[in-house]
Design an enzyme around this catalytic site. Structure first.
Site, mmCIF file in Angstrom:
data_model
loop_
_atom_site.group_PDB
_atom_site.id
_atom_site.type_symbol
_atom_site.label_atom_id
_atom_site.label_comp_id
_atom_site.label_asym_id
_atom_site.label_seq_id
_atom_site.Cartn_x
_atom_site.Cartn_y
_atom_site.Cartn_z
ATOM 1 C CB THR A 149 -3.452 6.955 2.466
ATOM 2 O OG1 THR A 149 -4.681 6.890 3.207
ATOM 3 C CG2 THR A 149 -2.705 8.231 2.832
ATOM 4 C CE LYS A 161 -3.426 2.204 3.060
ATOM 5 N NZ LYS A 161 -4.431 2.561 2.075
ATOM 6 C CD GLU A 163 -5.682 3.276 -0.769
ATOM 7 O OE1 GLU A 163 -5.468 2.506 0.189
ATOM 8 O OE2 GLU A 163 -6.021 4.465 -0.631
HETATM 9 C C1 LIG Z 1 -8.815 9.253 10.557
HETATM 10 C C2 LIG Z 1 -8.837 8.659 9.192
HETATM 11 O O1 LIG Z 1 -9.517 9.141 8.317
HETATM 12 N N1 LIG Z 1 -8.101 7.580 8.988
HETATM 13 C C3 LIG Z 1 -7.946 6.861 7.820
HETATM 14 C C4 LIG Z 1 -8.451 7.246 6.606
HETATM 15 C C5 LIG Z 1 -8.192 6.447 5.525
HETATM 16 N N2 LIG Z 1 -7.478 5.325 5.678
HETATM 17 C C6 LIG Z 1 -7.177 4.458 4.561
HETATM 18 C C7 LIG Z 1 -8.333 3.672 4.056
HETATM 19 C C8 LIG Z 1 -7.955 3.462 2.605
HETATM 20 O O2 LIG Z 1 -6.976 2.476 2.466
HETATM 21 C C9 LIG Z 1 -7.288 4.729 2.261
HETATM 22 C C10 LIG Z 1 -8.196 5.667 1.549
HETATM 23 O O3 LIG Z 1 -8.988 6.405 2.385
HETATM 24 O O4 LIG Z 1 -6.750 5.259 3.465
HETATM 25 C C11 LIG Z 1 -6.998 4.953 6.900
HETATM 26 O O5 LIG Z 1 -6.337 3.908 7.046
HETATM 27 N N3 LIG Z 1 -7.229 5.738 7.956
#
Ligand SMILES: CC(=O)Nc1ccn([C@H]2C[C@H](O)[C@@H](CO)O2)c(=O)n1
Length: 114
Positions: A24, A21, A74
């Protein structure tokens, strides 16, 4: 030196540590990160540190522009990625793609193939 923090849900920790990954997708509240910045990474659930990453790029994106390449980065299918984002950010459409490289404990690029 102090670094800014970013958190990931714990279910993504193993993919990040294995370099499966490498992006994000976050909402505007996390669009402030800058290329070159090194971030301390912790699990969202318990704030446990698990690595550092270097931010390579922060690129605005509309939800409808997400594509297969983002899904590969991802380590998900595009359907899974869109579902995850809609669950975390209900009703939102404007995001940033944060492209990153995991660093090892010495602050060097951790991946052996980069
Ligand atoms: C606080 C918060 O928002 N934390 C997050 C947001 C997104 N992710 C991950 C989930 C997906 O893999 C990507 C895309 O949003 O990022 C996360 O781990 N924590």
């Amino acid at each position: 030196m102090s670094y800014r923090n970013i958190t990931f849900f714990s279910r993504f920790e193993s993919d990040i540590l294995a370099d499966r990954k490498t992006i994000t997708i976050r909402d505007q509240s996390e669009s402030h990160f800058q290329p070159g910045e090194i971030l301390t990474v912790a699990r969202n659930e318990d704030d446990q540190y698990f690595c550092h990453i270097r931010v390579n790029a922060v690129t605005p994106i509309h939800f409808d522009a997400l594509n297969e390449q983002h899904a590969v980065q991802e380590n998900m299918t595009l359907e899974e990625l869109k579902s995850v984002i809609q669950t975390i950010y209900p009703g939102q459409n404007e995001f940033v793609v944060i492209d990153f490289t995991r660093l090892d404990v010495t602050g060097n690029v951790a991946a052996t193939n980069s």
